[in-house]
Design a protein around this motif. Structure first.
Motif, PDB file in Angstrom:
ATOM      1  N   SER A  19       0.837  -1.207   0.000  1.00 38.28           N
ATOM      2  CA  SER A  19       0.000   0.000   0.000  1.00 38.28           C
ATOM      3  C   SER A  19       0.870   1.255   0.000  1.00 38.28           C
ATOM      4  CB  SER A  19      -0.871   0.030   1.262  1.00 38.28           C
ATOM      5  OG  SER A  19      -1.632  -1.149   1.337  1.00 38.28           O
ATOM      6  N   VAL A  22       3.746   2.855   3.146  1.00 38.51           N
ATOM      7  CA  VAL A  22       4.274   1.848   4.086  1.00 38.51           C
ATOM      8  C   VAL A  22       5.801   1.875   4.165  1.00 38.51           C
ATOM      9  CG1 VAL A  22       2.306   0.295   3.854  1.00 38.51           C
ATOM     10  CG2 VAL A  22       4.273  -0.004   2.335  1.00 38.51           C
ATOM     11  N   SER A  91       3.092  -1.807   6.806  1.00 38.23           N
ATOM     12  CA  SER A  91       3.593  -1.146   8.008  1.00 38.23           C
ATOM     13  C   SER A  91       2.991  -1.823   9.232  1.00 38.23           C
ATOM     14  CB  SER A  91       3.190   0.329   7.979  1.00 38.23           C
ATOM     15  OG  SER A  91       3.315   0.864   9.284  1.00 38.23           O
ATOM     16  N   THR A  93       2.427  -0.599  11.857  1.00 39.98           N
ATOM     17  CA  THR A  93       1.602   0.364  12.604  1.00 39.98           C
ATOM     18  C   THR A  93       0.247   0.597  11.919  1.00 39.98           C
ATOM     19  OG1 THR A  93       2.439   2.279  11.383  1.00 39.98           O
ATOM     20  CG2 THR A  93       3.696   1.596  13.318  1.00 39.98           C
ATOM     21  N   GLU A  94      -0.010  -0.141  10.857  1.00 34.46           N
ATOM     22  CA  GLU A  94      -1.213   0.130  10.074  1.00 34.46           C
ATOM     23  C   GLU A  94      -1.840  -1.181   9.610  1.00 34.46           C
ATOM     24  OE1 GLU A  94      -2.026   2.236   5.900  1.00 34.46           O
ATOM     25  OE2 GLU A  94      -0.189   2.881   6.892  1.00 34.46           O
ATOM     26  N   ASP A  95      -2.921  -1.566  10.269  1.00 35.68           N
ATOM     27  CA  ASP A  95      -3.537  -2.862   9.972  1.00 35.68           C
ATOM     28  C   ASP A  95      -4.055  -2.948   8.532  1.00 35.68           C
ATOM     29  OD1 ASP A  95      -4.413  -5.514  10.942  1.00 35.68           O
ATOM     30  OD2 ASP A  95      -6.386  -4.732  10.419  1.00 35.68           O
ATOM     31  N   ASP A  96      -4.578  -1.841   8.012  1.00 31.89           N
ATOM     32  CA  ASP A  96      -5.094  -1.859   6.631  1.00 31.89           C
ATOM     33  C   ASP A  96      -4.029  -2.285   5.638  1.00 31.89           C
ATOM     34  OD1 ASP A  96      -7.497  -1.062   7.516  1.00 31.89           O
ATOM     35  OD2 ASP A  96      -7.452   0.973   6.677  1.00 31.89           O
ATOM     36  N   SER A  97      -2.814  -1.799   5.857  1.00 30.86           N
ATOM     37  CA  SER A  97      -1.732  -2.125   4.914  1.00 30.86           C
ATOM     38  C   SER A  97      -1.386  -3.617   5.003  1.00 30.86           C
ATOM     39  CB  SER A  97      -0.488  -1.272   5.184  1.00 30.86           C
ATOM     40  OG  SER A  97       0.135  -1.640   6.397  1.00 30.86           O
ATOM     41  N   LYS A 131       3.913   1.608  18.599  1.00 32.06           N
ATOM     42  CA  LYS A 131       2.673   1.963  17.886  1.00 32.06           C
ATOM     43  C   LYS A 131       2.153   0.796  17.061  1.00 32.06           C
ATOM     44  CE  LYS A 131       3.738   6.866  17.552  1.00 32.06           C
ATOM     45  NZ  LYS A 131       4.822   7.638  16.970  1.00 32.06           N
ATOM     46  N   LYS A 133       0.265  -2.090  15.405  1.00 35.04           N
ATOM     47  CA  LYS A 133      -1.162  -2.433  15.318  1.00 35.04           C
ATOM     48  C   LYS A 133      -1.354  -3.861  14.811  1.00 35.04           C
ATOM     49  CE  LYS A 133      -3.345   1.695  16.001  1.00 35.04           C
ATOM     50  NZ  LYS A 133      -2.189   2.482  16.428  1.00 35.04           N
TER      51      LYS A 133
END
Length: 201
Positions: A19, A22, A91, A93-97, A131, A133
């Motif tokens: 994504s 990232v 990433s 730190t980013e669940d969507d990615s 951070k 996630k």
């Protein structure tokens, strides 16, 4: 003989997927130039080439840093066709990615029509562990499910940056060695090769 002359160093084509935001470009630039770029303009797609020494042998790595944005999905298929190995980056730190990696994986397998393509799942930004996630166990479980290695990196601290590129090049190299054996043998058809490779050991 129709074989290419083996004068120059072997070239390994690596494609960065994942994504937007990232850290694909940050990882690429850190590997290429040993520098961390914090604010990077969203990439359309950039190509980099560098000579490196892989296990004592000089090779060239060609890195295509693709765009995370959806508008380039059609172009992305063409990139995937040209790639020999893939770093699928998200990433931590980013669940969507992380969720998006599933779609990238499926798209690559569809374009390449090959389950055993050289591939690493990369959780970037491990310097931001506070951070986090995406639980580590979940990342490892997905990689296991896909049968690929999972590595956490930080473009900022340079942690594991060289490792992911070199590990992927080793996969590509052994895949090429394997392919040249099968090409000289009987198994030329990809679908046949796939069935043979997927047989339980």
């Amino acid at each position: 003989m129709s074989k290419k002359p083996t004068t120059g160093p072997a070239l390994h084509k690596v494609i960065m997927v994942g994504s937007g935001g990232v850290g694909k470009s940050a990882l690429t630039l850190q590997f290429m130039y040993d520098e961390f770029v914090e604010d990077y303009e969203p990439t359309k797609a950039d190509s980099y080439r560098k000579k490196v020494v892989l296990d004592g042998e000089e090779v060239q790595i060609d890195i295509l840093d693709t765009a995370g944005q959806e508008d380039y999905a059609a172009i992305r298929d063409n990139y995937f066709r040209s790639g020999e190995g893939f770093l699928c980056v998200f990433s931590i730190t980013e669940d969507d990615s992380f969720q998006a990696t599933q779609e990238f994986r499926e798209q690559i397998l569809r374009v390449k029509n090959d389950e055993n393509i050289p591939f690493l799942l990369v959780g970037n930004k491990c310097d931001l562990n506070d951070k986090r996630k995406v639980p580590l166990a979940e990342c490892q479980s997905r990689a296991q499910q896909w049968g690929v290695p999972y590595v956490e990196t930080s473009a900022k601290t340079r942690e594991n940056v060289d490792k992911v590129f070199f590990d992927l090049m080793r996969q590509i190299r052994s895949r090429k060695t394997e392919d040249s054996k099968t090409t000289n043998g009987r198994v030329k058809d990809k679908s046949k090769r796939r069935k043979i490779k997927c047989m339980p050991l």
